[in-house]
Design an enzyme around this catalytic site. Structure first.
Site, PDB file in Angstrom:
ATOM      1  NE  ARG A  53      -2.567   1.086   3.480  1.00 32.66           N
ATOM      2  CZ  ARG A  53      -3.311   0.875   4.579  1.00 32.66           C
ATOM      3  NH1 ARG A  53      -4.600   0.570   4.468  1.00 32.66           N
ATOM      4  NH2 ARG A  53      -2.766   0.963   5.768  1.00 32.66           N
ATOM      5  CE  LYS A 152      -2.365   4.327   6.914  1.00 32.14           C
ATOM      6  NZ  LYS A 152      -3.422   5.069   7.609  1.00 32.14           N
ATOM      7  CD  GLU A 185     -12.042   5.790   5.494  1.00 36.12           C
ATOM      8  OE1 GLU A 185     -11.490   4.703   5.735  1.00 36.12           O
ATOM      9  OE2 GLU A 185     -11.503   6.705   4.849  1.00 36.12           O
TER      10      GLU A 185
HETATM   11  N1  PXG Z   1      -9.424   4.428   7.214  1.00 37.71           N
HETATM   12  C1  PXG Z   1      -8.536   5.401   7.419  1.00 37.71           C
HETATM   13  C2  PXG Z   1      -8.846   6.772   6.975  1.00 37.71           C
HETATM   14  C3  PXG Z   1      -7.330   5.120   8.046  1.00 37.71           C
HETATM   15  O1  PXG Z   1      -6.426   6.093   8.226  1.00 37.71           O
HETATM   16  C4  PXG Z   1      -8.027   2.809   8.243  1.00 37.71           C
HETATM   17  C5  PXG Z   1      -9.190   3.166   7.604  1.00 37.71           C
HETATM   18  C6  PXG Z   1      -7.785   1.383   8.606  1.00 37.71           C
HETATM   19  O2  PXG Z   1      -6.809   0.843   7.746  1.00 37.71           O
HETATM   20  P1  PXG Z   1      -5.822  -0.303   8.203  1.00 37.71           P
HETATM   21  O3  PXG Z   1      -4.984  -0.559   7.017  1.00 37.71           O
HETATM   22  O4  PXG Z   1      -5.057   0.220   9.363  1.00 37.71           O
HETATM   23  O5  PXG Z   1      -6.648  -1.477   8.568  1.00 37.71           O
HETATM   24  C7  PXG Z   1      -7.070   3.813   8.509  1.00 37.71           C
HETATM   25  C8  PXG Z   1      -5.854   3.476   9.287  1.00 37.71           C
HETATM   26  C9  PXG Z   1      -3.680   4.441  14.071  1.00 37.71           C
HETATM   27  C10 PXG Z   1      -3.825   5.151  12.814  1.00 37.71           C
HETATM   28  O6  PXG Z   1      -2.793   4.816  14.846  1.00 37.71           O
HETATM   29  C11 PXG Z   1      -4.318   4.473  11.731  1.00 37.71           C
HETATM   30  C12 PXG Z   1      -4.483   5.134  10.566  1.00 37.71           C
HETATM   31  C13 PXG Z   1      -4.181   6.466  10.511  1.00 37.71           C
HETATM   32  C14 PXG Z   1      -3.693   7.117  11.592  1.00 37.71           C
HETATM   33  C15 PXG Z   1      -3.492   6.462  12.765  1.00 37.71           C
HETATM   34  O7  PXG Z   1      -4.480   3.536  14.284  1.00 37.71           O
HETATM   35  N2  PXG Z   1      -4.964   4.558   9.429  1.00 37.71           N
END
Ligand code: PXG
Length: 292
Positions: A53, A152, A185
């Protein structure tokens, strides 16, 4: 207290010395990308998926990561080793690098790469048994025609505004809708609905990040002889759900017990959510890339 060792541009330095320039476009413009990755029991969880990713995000913003994938892979593992950690959280960041005060990225000659590995505890255990109180918020998820939510990027103001609004309501998480009014989301998590034993989640094209944990839910569902369907979901679908849960690297799999004042379920995580939590935790303990 021992300082964290931070990887920055090829070196490990003590946390107080880990600095980026005030001219770094990651700071000036949010021009950059990142991954949040967990490691459990001495193994980096879903590591290749996170690297995939990261490289996709880089490609989408025409950013050349100044390291081979293998070197980046090793730098992440070495950051964990340098801090003697077996369980924790990795923040892997690539910014556009130092430029001038104009936003043109062509002036940025060398992207900045830094890696933080540290411990984390996002939600107390009680949240996993009893669930979170969440709200939908007025700030809409940014449209894919503006900035793709699949990237991201370091540009999280959309999510932060939603978080601030949730905070004002006393919510533990905020749910963003897209411009059509469909559920996208949460601020850092994907969302799932269970209704009459069926499981649903928004399409990525409705404004959801293609979450790595979200994708794992599809695998776990197969293990559980269940199926997850991607659909357009409205607030109504959330209100009348039998169960709701969130997924994310930080939050893992966490139930929701209330949305916009509507109680969901019995006040305890529902049976389907509990099953996902159980299977998820098993995966975290028996898979991943060995650090040591
Ligand atoms: N949506 C958004 C907007 C995100 O930033 C997810 C979904 C979940 O994705 P993953 O790949 O983690 O299953 C994210 C995750 C944290 C943190 O500390 C996580 C994210 C961004 C900032 C902090 O949990 N992204």
């Amino acid at each position: 207290m021992q300082h964290l060792k931070i990887y920055i541009d090829g070196q490990f330095v003590d946390e107080p010395d880990a600095k980026v320039s005030v001219f770094d476009h990651g700071l000036l413009y949010g021009d950059g990308i990142f991954e949040g990755i967990r490691f459990y029991n001495g193994r980096v969880f879903l590591f290749e998926e996170h690297l995939d990713r990261l490289f996709d995000s880089a490609k989408a913003i025409l950013l050349t990561i100044p390291m081979e994938r293998a070197a980046l892979h090793e730098a992440v593992l070495e950051t964990c080793r340098q801090n003697n950690l077996r369980d924790g959280y990795i923040r892997l960041v690539v910014t556009r690098g130092k430029g001038d005060l104009g936003l043109n990225p062509n002036k940025c000659k060398q992207p900045t790469v830094f890696i933080i590995a540290t411990t984390i505890e996002l939600y107390p255990e009680k949240c996993y048994t009893e669930g979170l109180r969440v709200n939908t918020v007025p700030t809409q998820r940014v449209s894919a025609a503006a900035v793709s939510p699949a990237i991201k990027s370091l540009n999280y103001l959309n999510n932060i505004l939603a978080k601030i609004e949730g905070n004002l309501y006393g919510a533990q998480e905020s749910i963003l809708l897209n411009q059509q009014g469909f559920v996208a989301e949460c601020t850092a998590d994907n969302i799932f609905v269970v209704k009459q034993d069926k499981i649903f989640t928004p399409h990525v094209s409705d404004g959801a990040l293609g979450g790595i944990t979200r994708r794992l839910m599809f695998d776990l569902a197969r293990e559980m002889n269940r199926e997850i369907r991607e659909v357009n979901l409205t607030r109504y679908d959330l209100f009348v759900a039998d169960e709701l849960f969130l997924t994310g690297t930080g939050a893992e799999v966490v139930p929701i017990n209330e949305v916009d004042g509507r109680k969901i379920g019995s006040g305890l995580a529902g049976p389907v959510t509990q099953q996902f939590i159980k299977h998820f935790r098993q995966r975290t303990q028996n898979s991943g890339v060995a650090i040591y």
